[in-house]
Scaffold this active site. Structure first.
Site, short mmCIF file in Angstrom:
data_model
loop_
_atom_site.label_atom_id
_atom_site.label_comp_id
_atom_site.label_asym_id
_atom_site.label_seq_id
_atom_site.Cartn_x
_atom_site.Cartn_y
_atom_site.Cartn_z
N ASN A 14 0.80 -1.24 0.00
CA ASN A 14 0.00 0.00 0.00
C ASN A 14 0.84 1.29 0.00
O ASN A 14 0.36 2.32 -0.46
CB ASN A 14 -1.02 -0.01 1.15
CG ASN A 14 -0.38 -0.14 2.51
OD1 ASN A 14 0.77 -0.55 2.64
ND2 ASN A 14 -1.12 0.20 3.54
N CYS A 23 -3.41 0.81 6.83
CA CYS A 23 -3.46 -0.03 8.04
C CYS A 23 -4.13 0.66 9.22
O CYS A 23 -4.84 0.03 9.99
CB CYS A 23 -2.05 -0.42 8.41
SG CYS A 23 -0.95 1.00 8.54
N1 LIG Z 1 1.00 -1.33 10.58
C1 LIG Z 1 1.52 -0.86 9.46
O1 LIG Z 1 2.39 -0.02 9.46
C2 LIG Z 1 1.03 -1.38 8.13
C3 LIG Z 1 1.32 -0.66 6.98
C4 LIG Z 1 0.86 -1.13 5.76
C5 LIG Z 1 0.12 -2.31 5.68
N2 LIG Z 1 -0.15 -2.99 6.82
C6 LIG Z 1 -0.96 -4.22 6.77
O2 LIG Z 1 -0.57 -5.02 5.68
C7 LIG Z 1 -1.65 -5.79 5.18
C8 LIG Z 1 -1.76 -5.63 3.69
O3 LIG Z 1 -0.54 -5.91 3.11
P1 LIG Z 1 -0.20 -7.28 2.37
O4 LIG Z 1 -1.44 -7.85 1.78
O5 LIG Z 1 0.98 -7.05 1.50
O6 LIG Z 1 0.24 -8.20 3.61
P2 LIG Z 1 0.87 -9.66 3.59
O7 LIG Z 1 1.05 -10.07 5.00
O8 LIG Z 1 0.14 -10.55 2.68
O9 LIG Z 1 2.31 -9.46 2.89
C9 LIG Z 1 3.25 -8.55 3.39
C10 LIG Z 1 4.63 -8.95 2.94
O10 LIG Z 1 4.98 -10.20 3.53
C11 LIG Z 1 5.47 -11.07 2.53
N3 LIG Z 1 5.19 -12.43 2.96
C12 LIG Z 1 4.04 -13.13 2.79
N4 LIG Z 1 4.16 -14.34 3.37
C13 LIG Z 1 5.40 -14.41 3.90
C14 LIG Z 1 6.11 -15.40 4.63
N5 LIG Z 1 5.58 -16.60 4.92
N6 LIG Z 1 7.37 -15.12 5.03
C15 LIG Z 1 7.93 -13.93 4.77
N7 LIG Z 1 7.31 -12.95 4.06
C16 LIG Z 1 6.05 -13.19 3.65
C17 LIG Z 1 4.74 -10.63 1.27
O11 LIG Z 1 5.40 -11.09 0.12
C18 LIG Z 1 4.77 -9.13 1.44
O12 LIG Z 1 6.03 -8.60 1.04
C19 LIG Z 1 -2.87 -5.25 5.91
O13 LIG Z 1 -3.22 -6.11 6.96
C20 LIG Z 1 -2.39 -3.92 6.47
O14 LIG Z 1 -3.07 -3.46 7.59
C21 LIG Z 1 0.30 -2.56 8.04
N1 LIG Z 2 0.94 6.93 6.09
C1 LIG Z 2 1.40 5.61 6.38
C2 LIG Z 2 0.36 4.66 6.84
C3 LIG Z 2 0.91 3.28 6.80
C4 LIG Z 2 -0.16 2.25 6.92
O1 LIG Z 2 -0.69 1.61 6.00
#
Ligand SMILES: NC(=O)c1ccc[n+]([C@@H]2O[C@H](COP(=O)([O-])OP(=O)(O)OC[C@H]3O[C@@H](n4cnc5c(N)ncnc54)[C@H](O)[C@@H]3O)[C@@H](O)[C@H]2O)c1
Ligand SMILES: NCCCC=O
Length: 497
Positions: free
Chosen positions: A168, A299
């Site tokens: 994202n 997120c």
């Molecule tokens: N708290 C925060 O700062 C923040 C920021 C952005 C997104 N998010 C969260 O991220 C999620 C959406 O992102 P997404 O769909 O890319 O998440 P995801 O967990 O599917 O993937 C995130 C990353 O992890 C990698 N990954 C997947 N399986 C793995 C494994 N077994 N081992 C190591 N790496 C692995 C993916 O390739 C990707 O690079 C939402 O839940 C969102 O809330 C959190």
């Molecule tokens: N502006 C950054 C927020 C990160 C979460 O998705």
């Protein structure tokens, strides 16, 4: 290579860009993938067209990248903080200079609007600038001991850190992780999401151009398998992960095998509480900011909006009016305020959540693929309530649930009734109530009379299953460094033996 890609960006329009440059980076250069037969198409969300091929890195490539990072770490960690700061400031300057081109590429790969992408890139260079400022301040303590003896502490880097990112905020996540890591003297191997592989490698090139040793910031492409290889590699000291809760649990488990440090930035389902004494227009604007940035794929979004019953009709009228006025369309156009969801499966997932009998107040689904715009609200408790799946689970799409409440005590209880704890918000003119509510909400951030602002000076991270560790702010230095104690005897050793 990236320069050629970036140079062609000013002319680029939606549906025209094809990326053929190699997307891996180590030893100071882009690296051709070895297993090209494993390639996966990466789509331009606004059109559904193939933008490039992502080829996952295997064990040998991951090992090469980590070794390259380690060699760079041995040089970088011996430099003074002020020397590191100068290089990082130069990287920040280059990003600022190229921000329009980087933002455009981010839009093409992610589907968010250009207006938002420009802000994301600003936040990225500001983060690098901020940690450059802190690099020269890293210091320990001097502790006087009896008999002239003394001890001192040194704040030392961890070594090679791994960054794993979500799709994202591709460039921003890479910057939020690498800036504190590099400021502390570490190296980083970063794996972007396989859906957004394009811009992290540009950050790698900019760091190189700014003067970091070759290998200091490497990029390996891939999905779960490549991520697993990174987490298990014995030369990795820390894993900083941004993504979903289920993947976060796996990362923690894998990292525990090597007793590696972990930062987890996970998902959320954050509450936004709007009291009847609020400034209504600000609360409405806040609710939209809390839900619709990056098509709702944020997120920390405040997706559970609790509105005090007495003002529900006025609140709904305003929020619906403003939501209907959001301009959907080509994310590269300046006037667009909502672009495209990341993928067709994500669109289907979001639609699945809202097909649960809730009253959808406004809904647009645009062609060709991934445009979506849904406000799902209801003034009655029967139609949209705390027990519904779409109110309990993270949707990660432009869906706002609005529910009424009566008392402060009741709403705090309901707001905290979740396993997540990333963010929260409150709108009220009563200053005592605002701080009381902030204290009682179980979340890593509470916004008072605003929502979703992320200045880099301010720590960001979760409570409960939204993770631990922090990004941004001074405290993050502690998550990318370790303390060594040196004890110095000035006299003779008093031995018991
Ligand atoms: N708290 C925060 O700062 C923040 C920021 C952005 C997104 N998010 C969260 O991220 C999620 C959406 O992102 P997404 O769909 O890319 O998440 P995801 O967990 O599917 O993937 C995130 C990353 O992890 C990698 N990954 C997947 N399986 C793995 C494994 N077994 N081992 C190591 N790496 C692995 C993916 O390739 C990707 O690079 C939402 O839940 C969102 O809330 C959190
Ligand atoms: N502006 C950054 C927020 C990160 C979460 O998705």
């Amino acid at each position: 290579m990236a320069q050629s890609l970036l140079n062609s960006m000013p002319q680029a329009t939606t549906g025209t860009v094809v990326v053929t440059d190699h997307l891996n980076f180590w030893d100071g250069k882009r690296v051709k993938p070895t297993q090209e037969t494993n390639s996966e198409p990466v789509f331009e969300p606004a059109t559904g067209r193939v933008l490039c091929q992502m080829v996952p890195c295997g064990a040998e490539e991951v090992d090469e990248a980590i070794k390259s990072a380690h060699a760079a770490y041995l040089k970088w960690s011996k430099m003074a903080g002020m020397e590191r700061a100068r290089v990082m400031l130069e990287a920040a300057r280059i990003i600022r200079e190229r921000k329009e081109k980087i933002a455009k590429l981010e839009v093409i790969n992610n589907g968010k609007t250009i207006t938002e992408a420009l802000v994301d890139i600003d936040i990225a260079w500001q983060c690098i600038e901020y940690y450059a400022g802190l690099a020269g301040t890293l210091a320990g303590q001097h502790i006087q001991l009896p008999g002239g003896a003394f001890a001192y502490t040194r704040r030392e880097p961890l070594g090679v850190c791994v960054g794993i990112g979500a799709w994202n905020y591709p460039f921003q996540i890479a910057s939020w992780k690498s800036a504190p890591a590099l400021a502390c003297g570490n190296a980083m191997v970063f794996k972007p999401s396989p859906m957004t592989p394009v811009t992290a490698v540009i950050l790698a090139e900019i760091y190189k151009e700014a003067g970091v040793p070759d290998g200091l910031f490497c990029v390996v492409q891939g999905g779960a398998e490549t991520g697993t290889l990174l987490c298990h590699h014995p030369m990795v000291a820390k894993v900083s992960f941004t993504g979903s809760v289920p993947t976060g649990k796996k990362i923690m488990e894998m990292s525990s095998k090597g007793v590696k440090q972990v930062t987890l930035e996970l998902g959320g389902k954050s509450p936004l509480i709007i009291f009847k004494d609020c400034e209504l227009q600000n609360a409405v604007k806040g609710a939209l900011m809390a839900n619709f940035l990056t098509q709702g794929q944020v997120c920390c979004n405040g997706t559970r909006v609790y509105v005090q019953r007495e003002i529900m009709p006025q609140f709904l009228e305003e929020v619906v009016k403003r939501t209907k006025a959001i301009t959907l369309g080509d994310p590269l156009l300046d006037g667009t305020r909502m672009g495209a969801l990341i993928s067709k499966p994500q669109l289907e997932k979001v639609l699945g959540f809202v097909s649960q009998g809730v009253q959808i107040v406004t809904c647009y689904i645009m062609s060709p693929f991934f445009h979506l715009h849904i406000l799902c609200v209801t003034p009655g408790t029967d139609n949209c309530n705390d027990d519904m799946t779409c109110v309990k689970e993270e949707i990660f799409g432009p869906v706002m649930s609005v529910m009424p409440f009566d008392t402060e005590e009741e709403v705090i209880k309901r707001a905290n009734n979740t396993t997540f704890g990333l963010a929260s918000g409150v709108f009220t003119r009563d200053i005592s109530r605002a701080h009381r509510v902030a204290e009682n909400l179980e979340a890593g951030t509470c916004f008072i009379n605003n929502y979703n602002i992320s200045p880099v000076e301010v720590p960001f991270g979760g409570y409960k299953m939204s993770g631990f560790g922090r990004e941004n702010g001074q405290v993050t230095i502690e998550y990318y460094s370790q303390l060594k104690t040196v004890v110095v005897e000035m006299g003779d050793v008093e031995s018991l033996f």
